[in-house]
Design a protein around this motif. Structure first.
Motif, PDB file in Angstrom:
ATOM      1  N   MET A   1      13.261 113.221  35.728  1.00 14.82           N
ATOM      2  CA  MET A   1      11.563 112.700  35.608  1.00 14.82           C
ATOM      3  C   MET A   1      11.823 113.433  34.139  1.00 14.82           C
ATOM      4  SD  MET A   1       9.803 109.891  35.458  1.00 14.82           S
ATOM      5  CE  MET A   1       9.790 109.162  37.216  1.00 14.82           C
ATOM      6  N   THR A   2      11.396 113.036  33.046  1.00  9.19           N
ATOM      7  CA  THR A   2      11.468 113.742  31.738  1.00  9.19           C
ATOM      8  C   THR A   2       9.946 112.915  31.434  1.00  9.19           C
ATOM      9  OG1 THR A   2      13.250 114.348  31.065  1.00  9.19           O
ATOM     10  CG2 THR A   2      11.428 113.887  29.479  1.00  9.19           C
ATOM     11  N   ILE A   3       8.444 113.937  30.861  1.00 10.49           N
ATOM     12  CA  ILE A   3       7.565 112.849  30.532  1.00 10.49           C
ATOM     13  C   ILE A   3       7.104 113.666  29.371  1.00 10.49           C
ATOM     14  CG2 ILE A   3       5.452 112.304  30.980  1.00 10.49           C
ATOM     15  CD1 ILE A   3       5.908 112.736  33.996  1.00 10.49           C
ATOM     16  N   ILE A   4       6.755 112.522  28.354  1.00 13.76           N
ATOM     17  CA  ILE A   4       5.794 113.252  27.126  1.00 13.76           C
ATOM     18  C   ILE A   4       4.112 112.825  27.271  1.00 13.76           C
ATOM     19  CG2 ILE A   4       5.807 113.365  25.251  1.00 13.76           C
ATOM     20  CD1 ILE A   4       8.301 111.868  24.200  1.00 13.76           C
ATOM     21  N   VAL A   5       3.703 114.448  27.634  1.00 18.53           N
ATOM     22  CA  VAL A   5       2.377 113.955  27.603  1.00 18.53           C
ATOM     23  C   VAL A   5       1.818 114.628  26.473  1.00 18.53           C
ATOM     24  CG1 VAL A   5       0.226 115.116  28.727  1.00 18.53           C
ATOM     25  CG2 VAL A   5       2.501 114.628  30.010  1.00 18.53           C
ATOM     26  N   THR A   6       1.278 113.301  25.605  1.00 15.96           N
ATOM     27  CA  THR A   6       0.462 113.864  24.818  1.00 15.96           C
ATOM     28  C   THR A   6      -1.153 114.168  24.589  1.00 15.96           C
ATOM     29  OG1 THR A   6      -0.573 111.478  23.520  1.00 15.96           O
ATOM     30  CG2 THR A   6       1.888 111.891  23.111  1.00 15.96           C
ATOM     31  N   GLY A   7      -1.346 114.880  24.028  1.00 11.31           N
ATOM     32  CA  GLY A   7      -2.752 115.352  23.726  1.00 11.31           C
ATOM     33  C   GLY A   7      -3.407 116.463  24.756  1.00 11.31           C
ATOM     34  N   GLY A   8      -1.828 117.044  25.197  1.00  8.60           N
ATOM     35  CA  GLY A   8      -1.923 117.357  26.420  1.00  8.60           C
ATOM     36  C   GLY A   8      -2.809 119.894  26.388  1.00  8.60           C
ATOM     37  N   ALA A   9      -2.807 119.392  24.907  1.00  2.00           N
ATOM     38  CA  ALA A   9      -3.841 120.979  25.013  1.00  2.00           C
ATOM     39  C   ALA A   9      -5.333 120.704  24.686  1.00  2.00           C
ATOM     40  CB  ALA A   9      -3.389 121.237  23.429  1.00  2.00           C
ATOM     41  N   GLY A  10      -5.798 119.394  25.411  1.00  2.00           N
ATOM     42  CA  GLY A  10      -7.068 119.191  25.188  1.00  2.00           C
ATOM     43  C   GLY A  10      -7.229 119.230  26.814  1.00  2.00           C
ATOM     44  N   PHE A  11      -8.679 119.077  27.096  1.00  2.00           N
ATOM     45  CA  PHE A  11      -8.762 119.133  28.427  1.00  2.00           C
ATOM     46  C   PHE A  11      -8.754 118.109  28.835  1.00  2.00           C
ATOM     47  CE2 PHE A  11     -13.601 116.328  30.834  1.00  2.00           C
ATOM     48  CZ  PHE A  11     -12.534 117.592  31.868  1.00  2.00           C
ATOM     49  N   ILE A  12      -8.414 116.676  29.199  1.00  2.00           N
ATOM     50  CA  ILE A  12      -7.765 116.103  30.338  1.00  2.00           C
ATOM     51  C   ILE A  12      -6.604 116.298  30.414  1.00  2.00           C
ATOM     52  CG2 ILE A  12      -7.804 114.151  32.181  1.00  2.00           C
ATOM     53  CD1 ILE A  12      -9.925 112.598  30.147  1.00  2.00           C
ATOM     54  N   GLY A  13      -5.325 116.176  29.368  1.00  2.00           N
ATOM     55  CA  GLY A  13      -4.256 116.224  29.426  1.00  2.00           C
ATOM     56  C   GLY A  13      -3.781 117.487  30.012  1.00  2.00           C
ATOM     57  N   SER A  14      -4.956 119.045  29.531  1.00  2.00           N
ATOM     58  CA  SER A  14      -4.195 119.778  30.008  1.00  2.00           C
ATOM     59  C   SER A  14      -4.038 120.221  31.581  1.00  2.00           C
ATOM     60  CB  SER A  14      -4.936 121.446  29.572  1.00  2.00           C
ATOM     61  OG  SER A  14      -6.461 120.755  29.537  1.00  2.00           O
ATOM     62  N   ASN A  15      -5.092 119.440  31.947  1.00  2.00           N
ATOM     63  CA  ASN A  15      -5.523 119.355  33.969  1.00  2.00           C
ATOM     64  C   ASN A  15      -3.938 118.283  34.505  1.00  2.00           C
ATOM     65  OD1 ASN A  15      -8.169 120.856  34.975  1.00  2.00           O
ATOM     66  ND2 ASN A  15      -8.445 120.561  32.983  1.00  2.00           N
ATOM     67  N   MET A  77       8.690 108.304  30.311  1.00  2.00           N
ATOM     68  CA  MET A  77       7.555 108.080  30.382  1.00  2.00           C
ATOM     69  C   MET A  77       7.476 108.844  29.281  1.00  2.00           C
ATOM     70  SD  MET A  77       6.421 107.825  34.413  1.00  2.00           S
ATOM     71  CE  MET A  77       6.693 107.419  35.700  1.00  2.00           C
ATOM     72  N   VAL A  78       5.672 107.863  28.852  1.00  2.00           N
ATOM     73  CA  VAL A  78       5.610 108.647  27.732  1.00  2.00           C
ATOM     74  C   VAL A  78       3.398 108.454  28.709  1.00  2.00           C
ATOM     75  CG1 VAL A  78       3.757 108.634  25.849  1.00  2.00           C
ATOM     76  CG2 VAL A  78       6.309 108.397  25.954  1.00  2.00           C
ATOM     77  N   VAL A  79       2.731 109.443  28.696  1.00  2.00           N
ATOM     78  CA  VAL A  79       1.684 109.237  29.463  1.00  2.00           C
ATOM     79  C   VAL A  79       0.084 109.587  27.974  1.00  2.00           C
ATOM     80  CG1 VAL A  79      -0.254 110.073  30.409  1.00  2.00           C
ATOM     81  CG2 VAL A  79       1.916 109.876  31.221  1.00  2.00           C
ATOM     82  N   ASN A  80       0.294 108.837  27.437  1.00  2.00           N
ATOM     83  CA  ASN A  80      -1.390 108.927  25.790  1.00  2.00           C
ATOM     84  C   ASN A  80      -2.464 109.774  26.239  1.00  2.00           C
ATOM     85  OD1 ASN A  80      -2.036 109.370  23.363  1.00  2.00           O
ATOM     86  ND2 ASN A  80      -1.805 107.230  23.142  1.00  2.00           N
ATOM     87  N   PHE A  81      -2.649 110.803  26.353  1.00  2.00           N
ATOM     88  CA  PHE A  81      -3.947 111.353  26.291  1.00  2.00           C
ATOM     89  C   PHE A  81      -4.498 111.487  24.409  1.00  2.00           C
ATOM     90  CE2 PHE A  81      -2.161 113.074  30.108  1.00  2.00           C
ATOM     91  CZ  PHE A  81      -3.585 112.834  31.926  1.00  2.00           C
ATOM     92  N   ALA A  82      -3.741 112.013  24.105  1.00  6.49           N
ATOM     93  CA  ALA A  82      -3.963 111.951  22.741  1.00  6.49           C
ATOM     94  C   ALA A  82      -5.066 111.536  21.747  1.00  6.49           C
ATOM     95  CB  ALA A  82      -2.493 112.471  21.309  1.00  6.49           C
ATOM     96  N   ALA A  83      -6.095 112.014  21.875  1.00  3.77           N
ATOM     97  CA  ALA A  83      -6.945 111.135  21.323  1.00  3.77           C
ATOM     98  C   ALA A  83      -7.910 111.682  20.362  1.00  3.77           C
ATOM     99  CB  ALA A  83      -7.661 109.867  22.182  1.00  3.77           C
ATOM    100  N   GLU A  84      -9.439 111.388  19.097  1.00  2.40           N
ATOM    101  CA  GLU A  84     -10.373 111.273  19.165  1.00  2.40           C
ATOM    102  C   GLU A  84     -11.157 111.170  19.779  1.00  2.40           C
ATOM    103  OE1 GLU A  84     -10.877 113.552  16.238  1.00  2.40           O
ATOM    104  OE2 GLU A  84      -9.019 114.571  15.410  1.00  2.40           O
ATOM    105  N   SER A  85     -12.081 112.459  20.421  1.00  3.42           N
ATOM    106  CA  SER A  85     -12.422 111.586  21.573  1.00  3.42           C
ATOM    107  C   SER A  85     -14.710 111.329  21.418  1.00  3.42           C
ATOM    108  CB  SER A  85     -11.868 112.997  22.988  1.00  3.42           C
ATOM    109  OG  SER A  85     -12.473 113.583  22.526  1.00  3.42           O
ATOM    110  N   HIS A  86     -14.890 112.468  20.784  1.00  2.00           N
ATOM    111  CA  HIS A  86     -16.389 112.278  20.617  1.00  2.00           C
ATOM    112  C   HIS A  86     -16.906 111.461  20.022  1.00  2.00           C
ATOM    113  CE1 HIS A  86     -20.126 114.410  21.660  1.00  2.00           C
ATOM    114  NE2 HIS A  86     -20.206 115.265  21.019  1.00  2.00           N
ATOM    115  N   VAL A  87     -17.780 110.486  20.578  1.00  2.24           N
ATOM    116  CA  VAL A  87     -19.104 109.984  20.605  1.00  2.24           C
ATOM    117  C   VAL A  87     -19.381 110.385  18.820  1.00  2.24           C
ATOM    118  CG1 VAL A  87     -19.974 108.027  20.910  1.00  2.24           C
ATOM    119  CG2 VAL A  87     -18.828 108.606  22.896  1.00  2.24           C
ATOM    120  N   ASP A  88     -19.736 111.137  18.857  1.00  5.63           N
ATOM    121  CA  ASP A  88     -20.933 111.953  17.938  1.00  5.63           C
ATOM    122  C   ASP A  88     -20.134 112.331  16.572  1.00  5.63           C
ATOM    123  OD1 ASP A  88     -23.406 111.591  19.678  1.00  5.63           O
ATOM    124  OD2 ASP A  88     -22.858 113.545  20.196  1.00  5.63           O
ATOM    125  N   ARG A  89     -18.698 112.550  16.871  1.00  5.48           N
ATOM    126  CA  ARG A  89     -17.688 113.058  15.693  1.00  5.48           C
ATOM    127  C   ARG A  89     -17.220 111.275  14.578  1.00  5.48           C
ATOM    128  NH1 ARG A  89     -16.243 118.355  14.976  1.00  5.48           N
ATOM    129  NH2 ARG A  89     -16.814 119.393  16.879  1.00  5.48           N
TER     130      ARG A  89
END
Ligand code: NAD
Ligand code: DAU
Length: 339
Positions: A1-15, A77-89
């Protein structure tokens, strides 16, 4: 199984990457992340030498780069975590939220259509449902609650969710979506409520509570979120939305007071500041569907999770100190100076 995890250097993606490499030692995990201000390569240092892990520094909005990666890796599979995530920004600068969160999602799904995929999973948020009134504790977000967004951030996430469902209906893409409540835990970027309050309190700096601090969020320990996504991508039904949350509603002011207590800091550090524009009052998830269909239940109680989280920030100053002493200082000055 090969999975692309996007945004994996951020908070939830890394976990999530840590969870997957640990639980499935024979899976190949590729992290696709362009390292915005929120992405931190040092977070992934513990897995960089793992032969089943690869890091690729590219944007999900870059069609050529995404296609090249699909040609090289043939992901299942692709699991897409990559995003701009902060409401204030997003209130300050909506455009990048539309580019990353909506266009980026469509670029990823176009590649999935072109090269084929077993599952495209979109990591979404409870914020797409808008907010609930404080005086109706009987009301919760279910998967059929209408989309009713408040901020440019939540609108961009909702736009992406609608596209994901459209790609399923129109092209038959095998998609799933999860909508989670507020996460907390290790590697949470210092701009967000819990790490911001921990780090400010450690420095005896004011603790800026928006409005009266009565807004309610439904907090979930990040590992519980990762386990839920693991279940959805393996056993969840294609074309379905799953809400994720652990019935742990807390008022912001109570969280901040708890952090003061745990760190032995005085509540006099608390400073009430101008409210967030369009500030959602209350989020609360009904997780019945993921519990009944997939047997998911949160495992970490808030009382334990917050202690673990505070300890993690105390033990890992080397992770957050370079962040708060760099460009983040300009951000903090801009967002909080005249509040
Ligand atoms: P984060 O801001 O900590 O991390 C985002 C990551 O995405 C960073 O590593 C960043 O470099 C990367 N990124 C941003 N733009 C990119 C692009 N164009 N191409 C490639 N990578 C890019 O975010 P988070 O808190 O870990 O949230 C992850 C996902 O979970 C988001 O989609 C968010 O909407 C969703 N979510 C977050 C929460 C929460 O409480 N944090 C709750 C529910 C859902
Ligand atoms: O509900 C899921 C969402 O949770 C995710 O989709 C978002 O990506 C994530 O950032 C988070 O959004 P919130 O806006 O709820 O999180 P934040 O940590 O920014 O704020 C939590 C609450 O605390 C909110 O009511 C605003 C308040 N707050 C926040 C900050 C940064 C303060 O009172 N003071 C602050 O300095």
């Amino acid at each position: 199984m090969t999975i692309i995890v996007t945004g994996g250097a951020g908070f939830i993606g890394s976990n999530f990457i840590f969870h997957m490499l640990n639980k499935y030692p024979d899976y190949r995990i590729i992290c696709l992340d362009c390292l915005t201000y929120a992405g931190n390569l040092s977070t992934l240092e513990p897995v960089m030498d793992n032969p089943n892990f690869r890091f690729v520094k590219e944007s999900i909005t870059d069609r050529a780069a995404v296609e090249k990666l699909f040609e090289e890796e043939h992901p299942d599979m692709v699991v897409n975590f990559a995003a701009e995530s902060h409401v204030d920004r997003s209130i300050e600068n909506p455009q990048v939220f539309l580019d990353t969160n909506i266009i980026g999602t469509s670029v990823l799904m176009d590649a999935c259509r072109k090269y084929g995929i077993k599952r495209y999973h979109q990591v979404s948020t409870d914020e797409v449902y808008g907010d609930l009134p404080l005086d109706r504790p009987d009301m919760f977000f279910t998967e059929t609650t209408p989309i009713h967004t408040s901020s440019p951030y939540s609108s961009s996430k909702a736009g992406a969710d609608l596209l994901v469902l459209a790609y399923h209906r129109t092209y038959g893409l095998p998609v799933s979506i999860s909508r989670c409540s507020n996460n907390y835990g290790p590697y949470h970027f210092p701009e967000k409520l819990i790490p911001l309050m921990i780090i400010n309190a450690l420095h005896d700096k004011p603790l800026p509570v928006y409005g009266e601090g009565l807004n309610v969020r439904d907090w979930l320990y990040v590992e519980d979120h990762c386990k839920a996504i693991d279940l959805v991508i393996h056993n969840g039904r294609v074309g379905e939305v799953y809400n994720i949350g652990g019935h742990n509603e807390m008022r912001n002011i109570d969280i901040v007071k708890l952090i003061c207590k745990e760190l032995g800091k005085p509540e006099s550090l608390i400073t009430y500041v101008t409210d967030r524009k369009g500030h959602d009052m209350r989020y609360a998830i009904d997780p019945t569907k993921i519990h009944d269909e997939l047997g998911w239940l949160p495992e970490t109680k808030f009382a334990d999770g917050i202690k673990k989280t505070i300890k993690w920030y105390l033990d890992n100053e080397s992770w957050w100190e370079p962040i708060v002493s760099g460009e983040y200082q300009n951000y903090y000055e801009k967002m909080y100076a005249n509040r």
